[in-house]
Design a protein around this motif. Sequence first.
Motif, PDB file in Angstrom:
ATOM      1  N   LEU A  85     -42.566  30.645  40.742  1.00  0.00           N
ATOM      2  CA  LEU A  85     -43.854  30.936  41.370  1.00  0.00           C
ATOM      3  C   LEU A  85     -45.020  30.641  40.436  1.00  0.00           C
ATOM      4  O   LEU A  85     -46.029  30.055  40.853  1.00  0.00           O
ATOM      5  N   ASP A  86     -44.891  31.008  39.165  1.00  0.00           N
ATOM      6  CA  ASP A  86     -45.952  30.743  38.191  1.00  0.00           C
ATOM      7  C   ASP A  86     -46.195  29.240  38.065  1.00  0.00           C
ATOM      8  O   ASP A  86     -47.335  28.783  38.053  1.00  0.00           O
ATOM      9  N   GLU A  87     -45.126  28.481  37.988  1.00  0.00           N
ATOM     10  CA  GLU A  87     -45.250  27.025  37.854  1.00  0.00           C
ATOM     11  C   GLU A  87     -45.925  26.425  39.084  1.00  0.00           C
ATOM     12  O   GLU A  87     -46.816  25.578  38.970  1.00  0.00           O
ATOM     13  N   ALA A  88     -45.521  26.866  40.269  1.00  0.00           N
ATOM     14  CA  ALA A  88     -46.122  26.341  41.498  1.00  0.00           C
ATOM     15  C   ALA A  88     -47.613  26.647  41.563  1.00  0.00           C
ATOM     16  O   ALA A  88     -48.430  25.774  41.872  1.00  0.00           O
ATOM     17  N   MET A  89     -47.975  27.888  41.245  1.00  0.00           N
ATOM     18  CA  MET A  89     -49.389  28.260  41.320  1.00  0.00           C
ATOM     19  C   MET A  89     -50.203  27.559  40.240  1.00  0.00           C
ATOM     20  O   MET A  89     -51.362  27.197  40.468  1.00  0.00           O
ATOM     21  N   SER A  90     -49.607  27.334  39.076  1.00  0.00           N
ATOM     22  CA  SER A  90     -50.301  26.560  38.034  1.00  0.00           C
ATOM     23  C   SER A  90     -50.539  25.135  38.497  1.00  0.00           C
ATOM     24  O   SER A  90     -51.610  24.566  38.280  1.00  0.00           O
ATOM     25  N   HIS A  91     -49.562  24.536  39.145  1.00  0.00           N
ATOM     26  CA  HIS A  91     -49.732  23.172  39.655  1.00  0.00           C
ATOM     27  C   HIS A  91     -50.788  23.116  40.744  1.00  0.00           C
ATOM     28  O   HIS A  91     -51.552  22.149  40.811  1.00  0.00           O
ATOM     29  N   ALA A  92     -50.841  24.145  41.581  1.00  0.00           N
ATOM     30  CA  ALA A  92     -51.903  24.190  42.592  1.00  0.00           C
ATOM     31  C   ALA A  92     -53.266  24.209  41.913  1.00  0.00           C
ATOM     32  O   ALA A  92     -54.191  23.502  42.315  1.00  0.00           O
ATOM     33  N   ALA A  93     -53.396  25.006  40.847  1.00  0.00           N
ATOM     34  CA  ALA A  93     -54.663  25.062  40.106  1.00  0.00           C
ATOM     35  C   ALA A  93     -54.989  23.714  39.475  1.00  0.00           C
ATOM     36  O   ALA A  93     -56.156  23.306  39.433  1.00  0.00           O
ATOM     37  N   TYR A  94     -53.975  22.987  38.990  1.00  0.00           N
ATOM     38  CA  TYR A  94     -54.198  21.665  38.392  1.00  0.00           C
ATOM     39  C   TYR A  94     -54.799  20.683  39.386  1.00  0.00           C
ATOM     40  O   TYR A  94     -55.494  19.747  39.001  1.00  0.00           O
ATOM     41  N   THR A  95     -54.532  20.884  40.686  1.00  0.00           N
ATOM     42  CA  THR A  95     -55.073  19.949  41.680  1.00  0.00           C
ATOM     43  C   THR A  95     -56.594  19.998  41.751  1.00  0.00           C
ATOM     44  O   THR A  95     -57.205  19.108  42.320  1.00  0.00           O
ATOM     45  N   THR A  96     -57.203  21.035  41.154  1.00  0.00           N
ATOM     46  CA  THR A  96     -58.667  21.116  41.119  1.00  0.00           C
ATOM     47  C   THR A  96     -59.233  20.266  39.983  1.00  0.00           C
ATOM     48  O   THR A  96     -60.445  20.161  39.839  1.00  0.00           O
ATOM     49  N   GLY A  97     -58.336  19.712  39.149  1.00  0.00           N
ATOM     50  CA  GLY A  97     -58.781  18.916  38.010  1.00  0.00           C
ATOM     51  C   GLY A  97     -58.966  19.731  36.747  1.00  0.00           C
ATOM     52  O   GLY A  97     -59.467  19.216  35.748  1.00  0.00           O
ATOM     53  N   ASN A  98     -58.576  20.984  36.762  1.00  0.00           N
ATOM     54  CA  ASN A  98     -58.744  21.862  35.609  1.00  0.00           C
ATOM     55  C   ASN A  98     -57.411  22.180  34.948  1.00  0.00           C
ATOM     56  O   ASN A  98     -56.377  22.240  35.610  1.00  0.00           O
ATOM     57  N   THR A  99     -57.452  22.404  33.659  1.00  0.00           N
ATOM     58  CA  THR A  99     -56.314  22.911  32.916  1.00  0.00           C
ATOM     59  C   THR A  99     -56.435  24.425  32.899  1.00  0.00           C
ATOM     60  O   THR A  99     -57.487  24.959  32.567  1.00  0.00           O
ATOM     61  N   CYS A 100     -55.378  25.110  33.283  1.00  0.00           N
ATOM     62  CA  CYS A 100     -55.431  26.566  33.403  1.00  0.00           C
ATOM     63  C   CYS A 100     -54.241  27.212  32.711  1.00  0.00           C
ATOM     64  O   CYS A 100     -53.233  26.569  32.448  1.00  0.00           O
ATOM     65  N   VAL A 101     -54.384  28.506  32.461  1.00  0.00           N
ATOM     66  CA  VAL A 101     -53.297  29.326  31.958  1.00  0.00           C
ATOM     67  C   VAL A 101     -53.306  30.616  32.784  1.00  0.00           C
ATOM     68  O   VAL A 101     -54.373  31.136  33.115  1.00  0.00           O
ATOM     69  N   THR A 102     -52.130  31.099  33.130  1.00  0.00           N
ATOM     70  CA  THR A 102     -52.033  32.276  33.996  1.00  0.00           C
ATOM     71  C   THR A 102     -52.582  33.516  33.300  1.00  0.00           C
ATOM     72  O   THR A 102     -52.185  33.842  32.184  1.00  0.00           O
ATOM     73  N   ALA A 103     -53.500  34.196  33.983  1.00  0.00           N
ATOM     74  CA  ALA A 103     -54.080  35.443  33.471  1.00  0.00           C
ATOM     75  C   ALA A 103     -53.337  36.649  34.026  1.00  0.00           C
ATOM     76  O   ALA A 103     -53.076  37.614  33.313  1.00  0.00           O
ATOM     77  N   SER A 104     -53.004  36.604  35.323  1.00  0.00           N
ATOM     78  CA  SER A 104     -52.240  37.683  35.936  1.00  0.00           C
ATOM     79  C   SER A 104     -51.429  37.113  37.082  1.00  0.00           C
ATOM     80  O   SER A 104     -51.802  36.111  37.692  1.00  0.00           O
ATOM     81  N   ILE A 105     -50.307  37.775  37.344  1.00  0.00           N
ATOM     82  CA  ILE A 105     -49.430  37.335  38.428  1.00  0.00           C
ATOM     83  C   ILE A 105     -48.785  38.568  39.050  1.00  0.00           C
ATOM     84  O   ILE A 105     -48.428  39.511  38.351  1.00  0.00           O
ATOM     85  N   THR A 106     -48.685  38.556  40.379  1.00  0.00           N
ATOM     86  CA  THR A 106     -48.018  39.612  41.128  1.00  0.00           C
ATOM     87  C   THR A 106     -46.968  38.956  42.007  1.00  0.00           C
ATOM     88  O   THR A 106     -47.257  37.962  42.686  1.00  0.00           O
ATOM     89  N   ILE A 107     -45.761  39.502  41.997  1.00  0.00           N
ATOM     90  CA  ILE A 107     -44.650  38.923  42.749  1.00  0.00           C
ATOM     91  C   ILE A 107     -44.040  39.993  43.642  1.00  0.00           C
ATOM     92  O   ILE A 107     -43.815  41.118  43.202  1.00  0.00           O
ATOM     93  N   ARG A 108     -43.759  39.610  44.869  1.00  0.00           N
ATOM     94  CA  ARG A 108     -43.043  40.490  45.798  1.00  0.00           C
ATOM     95  C   ARG A 108     -41.810  39.737  46.285  1.00  0.00           C
ATOM     96  O   ARG A 108     -41.928  38.724  46.971  1.00  0.00           O
ATOM     97  N   GLN A 109     -40.647  40.224  45.913  1.00  0.00           N
ATOM     98  CA  GLN A 109     -39.405  39.628  46.375  1.00  0.00           C
ATOM     99  C   GLN A 109     -39.001  40.339  47.656  1.00  0.00           C
ATOM    100  O   GLN A 109     -38.835  41.560  47.674  1.00  0.00           O
ATOM    101  N   ARG A 110     -38.842  39.592  48.733  1.00  0.00           N
ATOM    102  CA  ARG A 110     -38.513  40.184  50.031  1.00  0.00           C
ATOM    103  C   ARG A 110     -37.015  40.408  50.209  1.00  0.00           C
ATOM    104  O   ARG A 110     -36.607  41.270  50.985  1.00  0.00           O
ATOM    105  N   GLN A 111     -36.218  39.579  49.558  1.00  0.00           N
ATOM    106  CA  GLN A 111     -34.774  39.727  49.640  1.00  0.00           C
ATOM    107  C   GLN A 111     -34.145  39.059  48.430  1.00  0.00           C
ATOM    108  O   GLN A 111     -34.757  38.200  47.814  1.00  0.00           O
ATOM    109  N   PRO A 112     -32.929  39.480  48.076  1.00  0.00           N
ATOM    110  CA  PRO A 112     -32.255  38.823  46.956  1.00  0.00           C
ATOM    111  C   PRO A 112     -32.052  37.337  47.255  1.00  0.00           C
ATOM    112  O   PRO A 112     -31.871  36.940  48.410  1.00  0.00           O
ATOM    113  N   ILE A 113     -32.102  36.538  46.200  1.00  0.00           N
ATOM    114  CA  ILE A 113     -31.971  35.091  46.347  1.00  0.00           C
ATOM    115  C   ILE A 113     -30.675  34.657  45.667  1.00  0.00           C
ATOM    116  O   ILE A 113     -30.466  34.925  44.486  1.00  0.00           O
TER     117      ILE A 113
END
Length: 155
Positions: free
Chosen positions: A66-94
Amino acid sequence: MVAIPKVTLNSDLNEGFCFGCGRNNPIGLKLKFVKEGDTVQAEYTPLKEFQGWPGLLHGGILGCLLDEAMSHAAYTTGNTCVTASITIRQRQPIKVEQPLVVTAKVTRHRKKIIETEGRVCLKDGTIVAESTAKQFIAESEEGKADKVREKRSHV
């Protein structure tokens, strides 16, 4: 008002050793994202080496996806970013060795912060995990908004 820290980093990604997307990292996930509209997407089947409880994906690897996906989404804006905070909700075991689709998109773009949301789904579209994150926009050592110094054809 909370002060947003100044973030500077080396944004030359040509080495290819990112754990999430690096092609040269022998133990990495090697995620390959493609842009579709306002989202980025990657398909990934977790190896059994990435399990926590027997047969189930380790939560840290889920967080990395999830962190990697959201970082890549941020990269599409043309900016280099680093994750400041992340919240994850797992709905079921994977389960490991089960094909997944990881998607993310930008939900808000401010001067110093990019907000994103991500999902992990089964191939049939069942959502198994959701996430939101805030990304600090990094600056170069010269104090200007930095741009990724790499051609990211997969984003």
